[in-house]
Design an enzyme around this catalytic site. Structure first.
Site, mmCIF file in Angstrom:
data_model
loop_
_atom_site.group_PDB
_atom_site.id
_atom_site.type_symbol
_atom_site.label_atom_id
_atom_site.label_comp_id
_atom_site.label_asym_id
_atom_site.label_seq_id
_atom_site.Cartn_x
_atom_site.Cartn_y
_atom_site.Cartn_z
ATOM 1 N N TYR A 115 -9.370 55.560 108.960
ATOM 2 C CA TYR A 115 -10.792 55.392 108.636
ATOM 3 C C TYR A 115 -11.632 56.405 109.412
ATOM 4 C CZ TYR A 115 -15.311 53.080 107.956
ATOM 5 O OH TYR A 115 -16.624 52.802 107.628
ATOM 6 N N SER A 171 -19.892 56.948 109.297
ATOM 7 C CA SER A 171 -19.666 55.865 110.246
ATOM 8 C C SER A 171 -19.666 56.430 111.654
ATOM 9 C CB SER A 171 -18.322 55.178 109.978
ATOM 10 O OG SER A 171 -18.037 54.216 110.985
#
Length: 267
Positions: free
Chosen positions: A142, A129
């Site tokens: 995250y 990501s």
């Protein structure tokens, strides 16, 4: 012979788009889900796999190899979102997120490497990501789990060079998928000192996903990588400003970059 591809988390979102695209291009594609019985109309095979369960990982990898006699490409796509003030996220939820986003992909890689070494060829693509390049407020866990996967891939690449096995990261920005619905959200507590800023940030994050890019952009990018003889270690896929944010982090002083992020999230 057609190349054989295994995609973890291939039943929806980016994984589904990549699987459908590669199937159209003539690849033999296997996707995975914890509940494959829910995806009987998939255009490619969906097998049972939970990246937090090593037994299901081994069984699925063995099934693909038994069916096809080889495994050319692994796409580590299965992942989970998590949001909240780090102070208020239960330790068990932090560990669970790392089990899915970090340890899970590593265990799938370990399962496919013996076959790829035997073949003296293979490509492993880890879906990370853009959030993994920076510590984002209320997405810190995250960011950390995806950033850890980015870094360990760099080490893995060097260890696997001698076996003619390539590994790369593809870091997507915001895409229109169902990831927001599947996130763990730390609850907005009335007595929390973070209630207002976390609530505002959560709303902004969900808007970004809802208005995100078409996942087919990722499918096209991955197809190009598969057809690249010597893939790079890192690829970024998304809107210009999302990718440019990584460049800004490299060139701006820490405090300036931090201020930009805080302004963006209205903190």
């Amino acid at each position: 012979m057609s190349k054989v591809v295994l995609i973890t988390g291939g039943s929806s979102g980016i994984g589904k788009s990549v699987g459908e695209y590669l199937t159209q291009k003539g690849f033999v594609v296997y996707g995975t889900s914890r509940n494959p019985e829910n995806y009987k109309n998939s255009t490619f095979s969906i097998l049972k796999l939970d990246v937090k369960n090593n037994d299901t990982i081994r069984e699925t990898v063995n099934t693909v190899i038994e069916n096809e006699g080889k495994l050319d490409i692994l796409i580590n796509n299965a992942g989970a979102g998590i949001t909240g003030p780090i102070e208020e996220i239960p330790e068990a939820e932090i560990k669970a997120n790392f089990d899915t986003n970090f340890f899970g992909p590593i265990n799938v890689i370990k399962a496919v490497l013996p076959q790829m070494r035997k073949q003296q060829s293979g490509l492993i693509i880890n879906i990370t990501s853009i959030a993994g390049y920076m510590g984002l407020p209320y997405r810190g866990v995250y960011s950390a789990s995806k950033g850890a996967l980015e870094l360990i891939t760099e080490a893995f690449r060097m260890e696997l060079k001698g076996f003619n096995i390539n590994m790369t990261n593809v870091a997507p920005g915001d895409f229109a998928t169902n990831i927001a619905a599947g996130r763990y959200h730390a609850p907005l507590l009335d007595d929390s000192p973070y209630k207002k800023p976390y609530g505002n940030t959560l709303k902004l994050m969900n808007e970004h996903v809802d208005s995100g890019s078409n996942p087919n952009m990722m499918a096209e990018a991955i197809y190009k990588i598969i057809n690249t003889k010597h893939p790079k270690g890192h690829y970024k896929v998304g809107e210009f400003m999302q990718k440019f944010s990584i460049v800004l982090k490299r060139i701006l002083p820490d405090k300036v970059y931090e201020k930009l992020l805080m302004n963006h999230y209205k903190l």
